[in-house]
Design an enzyme around this catalytic site. Sequence first.
Site, short mmCIF file in Angstrom:
data_model
loop_
_atom_site.label_atom_id
_atom_site.label_comp_id
_atom_site.label_asym_id
_atom_site.label_seq_id
_atom_site.Cartn_x
_atom_site.Cartn_y
_atom_site.Cartn_z
CG HIS A 30 0.04 -20.40 -5.57
ND1 HIS A 30 0.85 -19.77 -6.49
CD2 HIS A 30 -0.26 -19.46 -4.64
CE1 HIS A 30 1.04 -18.51 -6.10
NE2 HIS A 30 0.36 -18.30 -4.98
CG HIS A 32 -0.72 -16.78 -0.29
ND1 HIS A 32 0.53 -16.21 -0.35
CD2 HIS A 32 -1.16 -16.89 -1.57
CE1 HIS A 32 0.83 -15.97 -1.62
NE2 HIS A 32 -0.17 -16.37 -2.38
CG LEU A 33 -1.15 -22.49 5.05
CD1 LEU A 33 -0.38 -23.59 5.77
CD2 LEU A 33 -2.65 -22.63 5.34
CE LYS A 120 5.44 -17.09 -6.49
NZ LYS A 120 4.20 -16.89 -5.76
CG HIS A 157 3.53 -12.80 -8.79
ND1 HIS A 157 2.40 -12.94 -8.02
CD2 HIS A 157 3.30 -11.74 -9.60
CE1 HIS A 157 1.52 -12.01 -8.35
NE2 HIS A 157 2.05 -11.26 -9.31
CG HIS A 195 -0.99 -16.67 -9.56
ND1 HIS A 195 -0.20 -15.90 -10.37
CD2 HIS A 195 -0.52 -16.49 -8.30
CE1 HIS A 195 0.70 -15.27 -9.63
NE2 HIS A 195 0.54 -15.62 -8.38
CG ASP A 268 -2.78 -16.80 -5.46
OD1 ASP A 268 -2.08 -16.75 -4.43
OD2 ASP A 268 -2.91 -15.83 -6.24
C1 NCD Z 1 -1.22 -12.89 -2.62
C2 NCD Z 1 -1.12 -12.57 -1.13
O1 NCD Z 1 -2.01 -11.88 -0.61
O2 NCD Z 1 -0.17 -13.03 -0.48
N1 NCD Z 1 -2.21 -12.04 -3.23
C3 NCD Z 1 -2.86 -12.26 -4.37
O3 NCD Z 1 -3.62 -11.39 -4.82
N2 NCD Z 1 -2.75 -13.40 -5.03
C4 NCD Z 1 0.12 -12.74 -3.25
C5 NCD Z 1 0.21 -13.34 -4.63
O4 NCD Z 1 0.17 -14.55 -4.81
O5 NCD Z 1 0.32 -12.55 -5.58
ZN ZN Z 2 -0.09 -16.39 -4.37
#
Ligand code: NCD
Ligand code: ZN
Length: 365
Positions: A30, A32-33, A120, A157, A195, A268
């Site tokens: 998991h 975010h790039l 997702k 989520h 998460h 995450d």
């Molecule tokens: C994530 C994001 O910033 O893209 N933020 C987070 O708090 N985890 C989005 C997500 O996975 O809920």
């Molecule tokens: Zn996330």
Amino acid sequence: MPSLEPQKPNKLMQREEGSTMSLLFPDDWHLHLRDGEQMKDVLKHTIQRFRRAIIMPNLNPPICTEEQAENYRKRILSLLSSEDSLESQFTPLMTLYLTDQTSKEEIKRASRNDMIFGMKLYPMGSTTNSSEGVRHLAQLNPILSLMEELDLPLLIHAEETDPAIDIFDREGAFIDRYLQETVERFQGLRIVFEHISTSEAVDFVISSSERVAATITAHHLLMNRNSLFEGGIQPHNYCLPLLKTERDRLALVQAAVSGKADFFLGTDSAPHSQSSKERSCGCAGIYTSHCALELYAEVFEQEGALENLEGFASRNGPSFYQVPCNTDRIELIKKEQSIPSSFPYGSSRLIPFRSQRKVAWQISK
Ligand code: NCD
Ligand code: ZN
């Protein structure tokens, strides 16, 4: 600087300073790039620690179609040079963002595409860039039925968005109002409860069949909700789902170190620029990619469970996603590393987890 994390009793089996351990190379299930210049600055941390990562589709605009995912994948690959061995060995695993408009044709295309590993589900309004997420969850059923038939995993989520629900209870409410029923209705659908942050989520995953698994972040293992307010408001500890109580944290730790195949590593890691975290309405997301594996090693060491780290980080995820484990190994060294105050992030900076503090482990590079 005072520690913002709960004090943990030192258990037996702490490793000697300088000792090493090796693991099958892990994956991040998991991540975010982001995109463009910012992606370039965070991707380098991930490829030092992970061979593959599930790439979240919540860009703005989101990645909703096969074509968008292929283009995003190409942008990721274009930052990885084929001469550098770490870079050439990294594989992004793509996901698509479900909306109220997602068509059955898109699901069929996604399931035929070897680069796409799941769909997702962001309930609309649940988190960063979820305004185009699903508004009417019940109307998603025909799509979920097709995903079940085609064996395309659903990544969730899992937070209720009803504003009447206390913000700390949103995960539990989502289980009660939606997830339980959805898991029962679609008996063949593979689901990742992303998460997880509560003991209810741990219990739910354990009591469900093996087609329901969960990712656990390092920050939910290392902090409870006191860390949001310790000594003043702490925007860099704000993420969604929110950090929960110490009781919840302990349940997550027990689940992660248990060796149960239902639980696996998903950072995450969610970078935001310093200014978008520190303003009056700051963004949710904690950045951990720069020391993610080392943080998990701290948790497993504290619990005297380092022998289960490989299962959590390197075996359980591949088994759920039905791909082979990596075959080469990474070495961890019990040696403190200092975390810088910030990292470059495109034209801005980002404040990483443990900024200006230490992490007990390093990876050998
Ligand atoms: C994530 C994001 O910033 O893209 N933020 C987070 O708090 N985890 C989005 C997500 O996975 O809920
Ligand atoms: Zn996330």
